[in-house]
Motif scaffolding. Structure first.
Motif, PDB file in Angstrom:
ATOM      1  N   UNK A 238      -3.898   4.219  -1.912  1.00  0.00           N
ATOM      2  CA  UNK A 238      -3.304   5.537  -1.654  1.00  0.00           C
ATOM      3  C   UNK A 238      -2.307   5.469  -0.494  1.00  0.00           C
ATOM      4  N   UNK A 239      -2.708   4.839   0.596  1.00  0.00           N
ATOM      5  CA  UNK A 239      -1.822   4.732   1.751  1.00  0.00           C
ATOM      6  C   UNK A 239      -0.669   3.770   1.480  1.00  0.00           C
ATOM      7  N   UNK A 240      -1.002   2.631   0.860  1.00  0.00           N
ATOM      8  CA  UNK A 240       0.029   1.619   0.613  1.00  0.00           C
ATOM      9  C   UNK A 240       1.156   2.108  -0.279  1.00  0.00           C
ATOM     10  N   UNK A 241       0.822   2.916  -1.277  1.00  0.00           N
ATOM     11  CA  UNK A 241       1.857   3.459  -2.153  1.00  0.00           C
ATOM     12  C   UNK A 241       2.812   4.387  -1.398  1.00  0.00           C
ATOM     13  N   UNK A 242       2.315   5.062  -0.380  1.00  0.00           N
ATOM     14  CA  UNK A 242       3.197   5.916   0.416  1.00  0.00           C
ATOM     15  C   UNK A 242       4.177   5.087   1.240  1.00  0.00           C
ATOM     16  N   UNK A 243       3.684   4.011   1.844  1.00  0.00           N
ATOM     17  CA  UNK A 243       4.587   3.142   2.604  1.00  0.00           C
ATOM     18  C   UNK A 243       5.635   2.532   1.668  1.00  0.00           C
ATOM     19  N   UNK A 244       5.180   2.092   0.492  1.00  0.00           N
ATOM     20  CA  UNK A 244       6.075   1.487  -0.486  1.00  0.00           C
ATOM     21  C   UNK A 244       7.136   2.481  -0.945  1.00  0.00           C
ATOM     22  N   UNK A 245       6.746   3.723  -1.177  1.00  0.00           N
ATOM     23  CA  UNK A 245       7.685   4.751  -1.624  1.00  0.00           C
ATOM     24  C   UNK A 245       8.751   4.999  -0.562  1.00  0.00           C
ATOM     25  N   UNK A 246       8.353   5.001   0.708  1.00  0.00           N
ATOM     26  CA  UNK A 246       9.323   5.204   1.792  1.00  0.00           C
ATOM     27  C   UNK A 246      10.328   4.061   1.846  1.00  0.00           C
ATOM     28  N   UNK A 260      16.247   7.159   8.632  1.00  0.00           N
ATOM     29  CA  UNK A 260      15.695   6.578   9.860  1.00  0.00           C
ATOM     30  C   UNK A 260      14.401   7.292  10.278  1.00  0.00           C
ATOM     31  N   UNK A 261      14.424   8.627  10.237  1.00  0.00           N
ATOM     32  CA  UNK A 261      13.218   9.383  10.587  1.00  0.00           C
ATOM     33  C   UNK A 261      12.090   9.114   9.590  1.00  0.00           C
ATOM     34  N   UNK A 262      12.461   8.985   8.314  1.00  0.00           N
ATOM     35  CA  UNK A 262      11.461   8.710   7.278  1.00  0.00           C
ATOM     36  C   UNK A 262      10.748   7.394   7.551  1.00  0.00           C
ATOM     37  N   UNK A 263      11.521   6.362   7.856  1.00  0.00           N
ATOM     38  CA  UNK A 263      10.923   5.048   8.100  1.00  0.00           C
ATOM     39  C   UNK A 263      10.101   5.033   9.383  1.00  0.00           C
ATOM     40  N   UNK A 264      10.583   5.731  10.419  1.00  0.00           N
ATOM     41  CA  UNK A 264       9.825   5.802  11.658  1.00  0.00           C
ATOM     42  C   UNK A 264       8.473   6.470  11.438  1.00  0.00           C
ATOM     43  N   UNK A 265       8.497   7.563  10.672  1.00  0.00           N
ATOM     44  CA  UNK A 265       7.252   8.273  10.386  1.00  0.00           C
ATOM     45  C   UNK A 265       6.319   7.398   9.556  1.00  0.00           C
ATOM     46  N   UNK A 266       6.869   6.714   8.546  1.00  0.00           N
ATOM     47  CA  UNK A 266       6.062   5.840   7.700  1.00  0.00           C
ATOM     48  C   UNK A 266       5.444   4.711   8.518  1.00  0.00           C
ATOM     49  N   UNK A 273      -3.012   4.029  10.571  1.00  0.00           N
ATOM     50  CA  UNK A 273      -3.991   3.715   9.529  1.00  0.00           C
ATOM     51  C   UNK A 273      -4.641   2.365   9.785  1.00  0.00           C
ATOM     52  N   UNK A 274      -3.830   1.371  10.104  1.00  0.00           N
ATOM     53  CA  UNK A 274      -4.367   0.027  10.297  1.00  0.00           C
ATOM     54  C   UNK A 274      -5.193  -0.085  11.575  1.00  0.00           C
ATOM     55  N   UNK A 275      -4.857   0.710  12.588  1.00  0.00           N
ATOM     56  CA  UNK A 275      -5.576   0.648  13.856  1.00  0.00           C
ATOM     57  C   UNK A 275      -6.929   1.355  13.782  1.00  0.00           C
ATOM     58  N   UNK A 276      -6.947   2.569  13.172  1.00  0.00           N
ATOM     59  CA  UNK A 276      -8.188   3.336  13.184  1.00  0.00           C
ATOM     60  C   UNK A 276      -8.435   4.190  11.942  1.00  0.00           C
ATOM     61  N   UNK A 277      -7.375   4.559  11.247  1.00  0.00           N
ATOM     62  CA  UNK A 277      -7.524   5.492  10.137  1.00  0.00           C
ATOM     63  C   UNK A 277      -8.369   4.961   8.994  1.00  0.00           C
ATOM     64  N   UNK A 278      -8.260   3.678   8.724  1.00  0.00           N
ATOM     65  CA  UNK A 278      -8.995   3.104   7.602  1.00  0.00           C
ATOM     66  C   UNK A 278     -10.505   3.218   7.799  1.00  0.00           C
ATOM     67  N   UNK A 279     -10.932   3.163   9.047  1.00  0.00           N
ATOM     68  CA  UNK A 279     -12.360   3.237   9.339  1.00  0.00           C
ATOM     69  C   UNK A 279     -12.873   4.670   9.458  1.00  0.00           C
ATOM     70  N   UNK A 280     -11.957   5.625   9.658  1.00  0.00           N
ATOM     71  CA  UNK A 280     -12.386   6.992   9.965  1.00  0.00           C
ATOM     72  C   UNK A 280     -12.056   8.006   8.881  1.00  0.00           C
ATOM     73  N   UNK A 281     -11.069   7.714   8.048  1.00  0.00           N
ATOM     74  CA  UNK A 281     -10.596   8.705   7.092  1.00  0.00           C
ATOM     75  C   UNK A 281     -10.823   8.249   5.658  1.00  0.00           C
ATOM     76  N   UNK A 282     -10.454   9.095   4.742  1.00  0.00           N
ATOM     77  CA  UNK A 282     -10.591   8.812   3.319  1.00  0.00           C
ATOM     78  C   UNK A 282     -10.179  10.033   2.533  1.00  0.00           C
TER      79      UNK A 282
END
Length: 300
Positions: A238-246, A260-266, A273-282
């Motif tokens: 789910x998360x990876x497809x969003x990065x790929x789409x950006x 530029x703003x789109x890529x910064x946000x992505x 996500x990689x730091x903490x979101x994967x362990x805390x969210x879903x």
């Protein structure tokens, strides 16, 4: 010393001869009732299949006065031959009548109370069938789009419990199952609509009494919490497809001033996500129709 609250499953376990043994037989009573907030859910109801014949609770926040016990005991005194079903319905009516006659005691809260039979076998089977219908309807991109649109529309038109504001942006995890099911259309697929209606009828068949004063008649006073919950692979995709789409959009539209703003946000979201979101969210998908009530066009 008191250290923590008891979960609903732990409360139900106390009815067993040996609470620690899940195979131990339950000592069954006529009615289990919760004079507490947010207890009328499918999960809580199902926990007491073996412990009681009837279940009474509110899907909403309860006002501070709680149940009207005087009305309940007066009803019992006037009706010595009452059945457990009669008593369960009397609790619901006594509660709703009290706040109808004393609206200021409700403190601005909507009054919701319901009584249910604990025979949930048909309900549980219907939930499984609806889950399978959702899965079958989302096997391709168009079907997945229509299903997500269907669920979003059905949810947005439903009664929310524990919502302290009219702002639709405010989140809450409690919606009324009766309205949620009734708000489905065939946009998500004919099989999904049929399965949703089957589940709604199964719930209606075990509803003994309900009062949702001031709310739509479709309100059941029961909240659906049964979900399809993502595992780590689902969440990563789910998360990876969003990065790929950006990245793809940026490559295809290099002259877009917002790239530029789109890529910064992505990149920021990916880092979080990689730091903490994967362990805390879903994410989770609610498993739960009204013909002709779609606000999002179908994909072709």
């Amino acid at each position: 010393p008191f250290s923590r609250a008891m979960g609903v499953d732990e409360i139900a376990a106390q009815f067993r001869e040996d609470p620690a043994d899940e195979s131990s037989p339950s000592r069954k009573v006529d009615i289990v009732g919760f004079d507490a907030c947010l207890m009328s859910s499918v999960e809580a109801l199902a926990e007491f299949n073996d412990a009681a014949d009837f279940f009474v609770a509110s899907a909403e926040l309860e006002p501070g006065d709680g149940w009207d016990y005087s009305a309940v005991f007066n009803f019992m005194g006037r009706n010595p031959d009452l059945t457990p079903r009669d008593l369960a319905a009397a609790v619901v009516d006594g509660y709703a009548d009290y706040y109808s006659n004393n609206p200021r005691r409700a403190g601005g809260l909507s009054v919701t109370q319901a009584a249910w039979s604990t025979g949930t076998g048909a309900v549980e089977a219907a939930i499984t069938d609806l889950a399978e219908a959702y899965e079958a309807a989302s096997t391709d991109e168009a079907g997945n789009y229509n299903l997500v649109a269907e669920l979003f529309s059905a949810q947005s038109k439903s009664t929310f419990y524990n919502r302290r504001t009219e702002n639709p942006a405010e989140t809450t995890s409690w919606i009324d199952v009766g309205e949620f099911l009734a708000n489905h259309t065939e946009q998500g697929g004919a099989a999904v609509a049929a399965a949703a209606e089957t589940l709604r009828q199964a719930l209606e068949s075990i509803r003994v009494a309900s009062r949702a004063d001031g709310r739509d008649e479709l309100v059941m006073g029961l909240s659906p919490l049964y979900t399809i919950v993502s595992n780590e692979d689902d969440w990563d995709r789910y998360e990876g497809l969003q990065w790929q789409a950006a990245e793809r959009y940026a490559a295809a539209h290099p002259d877009d001033p917002d790239v530029e703003d789109l890529l910064q946000t992505s990149n920021k979201n990916r880092d979080a996500y990689l730091r903490w979101g994967r362990d805390c969210l879903g994410w989770a998908m609610y498993l739960f129709r009204k013909p002709g009530r779609s606000t999002i066009p179908q994909a072709k």
